[in-house]
Design a protein around this motif. Sequence first.
Motif, PDB file in Angstrom:
ATOM      1  N   VAL A 208     -31.232  25.754 -16.678  1.00  0.00           N
ATOM      2  CA  VAL A 208     -30.059  26.220 -17.425  1.00  0.00           C
ATOM      3  C   VAL A 208     -30.517  27.007 -18.648  1.00  0.00           C
ATOM      4  CG1 VAL A 208     -28.021  25.487 -18.734  1.00  0.00           C
ATOM      5  CG2 VAL A 208     -28.712  24.214 -16.687  1.00  0.00           C
ATOM      6  N   PHE A 209     -31.476  26.435 -19.338  1.00  0.00           N
ATOM      7  CA  PHE A 209     -32.030  27.058 -20.534  1.00  0.00           C
ATOM      8  C   PHE A 209     -32.622  28.421 -20.190  1.00  0.00           C
ATOM      9  CE2 PHE A 209     -35.071  27.293 -24.093  1.00  0.00           C
ATOM     10  CZ  PHE A 209     -34.246  26.926 -25.132  1.00  0.00           C
ATOM     11  N   MET A 210     -33.391  28.455 -19.094  1.00  0.00           N
ATOM     12  CA  MET A 210     -34.024  29.710 -18.682  1.00  0.00           C
ATOM     13  C   MET A 210     -33.009  30.769 -18.301  1.00  0.00           C
ATOM     14  SD  MET A 210     -37.056  29.812 -19.301  1.00  0.00           S
ATOM     15  CE  MET A 210     -37.242  31.452 -18.595  1.00  0.00           C
ATOM     16  N   LYS A 211     -31.926  30.341 -17.672  1.00  0.00           N
ATOM     17  CA  LYS A 211     -30.875  31.300 -17.293  1.00  0.00           C
ATOM     18  C   LYS A 211     -30.309  31.979 -18.532  1.00  0.00           C
ATOM     19  CE  LYS A 211     -28.819  30.408 -12.865  1.00  0.00           C
ATOM     20  NZ  LYS A 211     -28.780  28.974 -12.515  1.00  0.00           N
ATOM     21  N   GLU A 212     -30.206  31.179 -19.604  1.00  0.00           N
ATOM     22  CA  GLU A 212     -29.706  31.727 -20.860  1.00  0.00           C
ATOM     23  C   GLU A 212     -30.701  32.710 -21.458  1.00  0.00           C
ATOM     24  OE1 GLU A 212     -26.636  31.276 -22.154  1.00  0.00           O
ATOM     25  OE2 GLU A 212     -26.486  30.394 -20.158  1.00  0.00           O
ATOM     26  N   ILE A 213     -31.970  32.326 -21.398  1.00  0.00           N
ATOM     27  CA  ILE A 213     -33.016  33.153 -22.020  1.00  0.00           C
ATOM     28  C   ILE A 213     -33.277  34.430 -21.228  1.00  0.00           C
ATOM     29  CG2 ILE A 213     -35.506  33.262 -22.462  1.00  0.00           C
ATOM     30  CD1 ILE A 213     -35.549  30.603 -23.509  1.00  0.00           C
ATOM     31  N   GLN A 214     -33.084  34.350 -19.904  1.00  0.00           N
ATOM     32  CA  GLN A 214     -33.534  35.415 -19.009  1.00  0.00           C
ATOM     33  C   GLN A 214     -33.139  36.856 -19.412  1.00  0.00           C
ATOM     34  OE1 GLN A 214     -33.151  34.502 -14.924  1.00  0.00           O
ATOM     35  NE2 GLN A 214     -33.651  36.568 -14.242  1.00  0.00           N
ATOM     36  N   PRO A 215     -31.839  37.144 -19.618  1.00  0.00           N
ATOM     37  CA  PRO A 215     -31.497  38.535 -19.930  1.00  0.00           C
ATOM     38  C   PRO A 215     -32.178  39.034 -21.194  1.00  0.00           C
ATOM     39  CG  PRO A 215     -29.519  37.217 -19.565  1.00  0.00           C
ATOM     40  CD  PRO A 215     -30.671  36.276 -19.602  1.00  0.00           C
ATOM     41  N   THR A 216     -32.277  38.170 -22.204  1.00  0.00           N
ATOM     42  CA  THR A 216     -32.904  38.565 -23.456  1.00  0.00           C
ATOM     43  C   THR A 216     -34.393  38.781 -23.252  1.00  0.00           C
ATOM     44  OG1 THR A 216     -31.353  37.012 -24.424  1.00  0.00           O
ATOM     45  CG2 THR A 216     -32.942  37.992 -25.907  1.00  0.00           C
ATOM     46  N   LEU A 217     -34.986  37.901 -22.467  1.00  0.00           N
ATOM     47  CA  LEU A 217     -36.412  38.012 -22.177  1.00  0.00           C
ATOM     48  C   LEU A 217     -36.689  39.290 -21.380  1.00  0.00           C
ATOM     49  CD1 LEU A 217     -39.079  36.456 -22.472  1.00  0.00           C
ATOM     50  CD2 LEU A 217     -38.608  35.390 -20.270  1.00  0.00           C
ATOM     51  N   GLU A 218     -35.824  39.589 -20.424  1.00  0.00           N
ATOM     52  CA  GLU A 218     -35.996  40.805 -19.624  1.00  0.00           C
ATOM     53  C   GLU A 218     -35.943  42.038 -20.523  1.00  0.00           C
ATOM     54  OE1 GLU A 218     -32.824  40.291 -16.801  1.00  0.00           O
ATOM     55  OE2 GLU A 218     -34.133  39.339 -15.317  1.00  0.00           O
ATOM     56  N   ARG A 219     -34.980  42.038 -21.439  1.00  0.00           N
ATOM     57  CA  ARG A 219     -34.853  43.186 -22.341  1.00  0.00           C
ATOM     58  C   ARG A 219     -36.084  43.310 -23.225  1.00  0.00           C
ATOM     59  NH1 ARG A 219     -29.554  42.443 -22.862  1.00  0.00           N
ATOM     60  NH2 ARG A 219     -29.798  41.072 -24.634  1.00  0.00           N
ATOM     61  N   ALA A 220     -36.549  42.169 -23.743  1.00  0.00           N
ATOM     62  CA  ALA A 220     -37.705  42.186 -24.647  1.00  0.00           C
ATOM     63  C   ALA A 220     -38.957  42.681 -23.922  1.00  0.00           C
ATOM     64  CB  ALA A 220     -37.941  40.792 -25.221  1.00  0.00           C
ATOM     65  N   LEU A 221     -39.172  42.191 -22.701  1.00  0.00           N
ATOM     66  CA  LEU A 221     -40.355  42.611 -21.941  1.00  0.00           C
ATOM     67  C   LEU A 221     -40.239  44.081 -21.548  1.00  0.00           C
ATOM     68  CD1 LEU A 221     -40.960  39.520 -19.621  1.00  0.00           C
ATOM     69  CD2 LEU A 221     -42.350  40.229 -21.567  1.00  0.00           C
TER      70      LEU A 221
END
Length: 243
Positions: A208-221
């Motif tokens: 659940v936590f990762m799903k939340e982080i994912q879009p932001t992480l994708e943008r950052a990477l």
Amino acid sequence: MLTKIIVFLGGVGFISAVIPDYIKVCKSNEKDLAQCIINSVYALRPQLKKGIPELDVPPMEPLFLDEIKLRSGPNAAKLDANITNIKVWGPSEFQILEVKPNLAKKRFAFRATIPHIRFEGDYDIDMHILVLKYKGVGPISGNFTDYTFDCVMKGHLVKIDGKDYLKFDRMHLKLNIGKSSIRLENLFKEDPVIAKATDDVISDNTEVFMKEIQPTLERALAEKFTDIANKLTLKFTYQELFP
Ligand SMILES: *[C@@H]1O[C@H](CO)[C@@H](O)[C@H](O)[C@H]1NC(C)=O
Ligand SMILES: *[C@@H]1O[C@H](CO)[C@@H](O)[C@H](O)[C@H]1NC(C)=O
């Protein structure tokens, strides 16, 4: 400044830029352009890992990410978190699974996998997952294994001093999440029972936590990788990179 010097040298008859030997160029009429690009990226990897100061490319290990901000979430997990001082180890160990180049369109699609990523940072969190509510600050760390990502890099030619350079728009990056584990320290450390319960909830809800982080992480990477790609392609003319 550098451009001016190059133009000046060019004016007096010197070669304007020399491709360093760690950049393996691919001929635009290469029989297997995809394989050539893969080989070329692998040849460049050791330099990417430690950084290329002369080309202004920062080290990829560790990779420093800007702050990640998370807001709200699905009903089961309300989340307000800021993660700062993020350092990531492992991204340079990528394996390229497939490249689909389209030179005419300046479009490169690729799929890669990163066997193991480890990260550390500091968190400031206010969350409400299932029956537990917590608020706290402290170090956060985690491991991701067997992540694959799909990227599309679309570029266009820009003219600088009359010469064509390849500049990429921000890449599209889609992470396919593998296994992950995340640890938040200092939460309720004064109460071992609650601390244990909190740890368990986070472990059980990493997805659940990762799903939340994912879009932001994708943008950052995507931003980081686009920046690195442009640092390389804007140093050499398109003609030099794809003769
Ligand atoms: C995160 O930062 C924003 C300001 O950028 C702030 O309003 C918010 O309260 C912070 N969240 C947490 C959980 O500290
Ligand atoms: C991540 O992996 C390292 C070893 O590779 C281990 O020491 C650490 O405890 C792991 N962290 C989490 C949050 O699983």
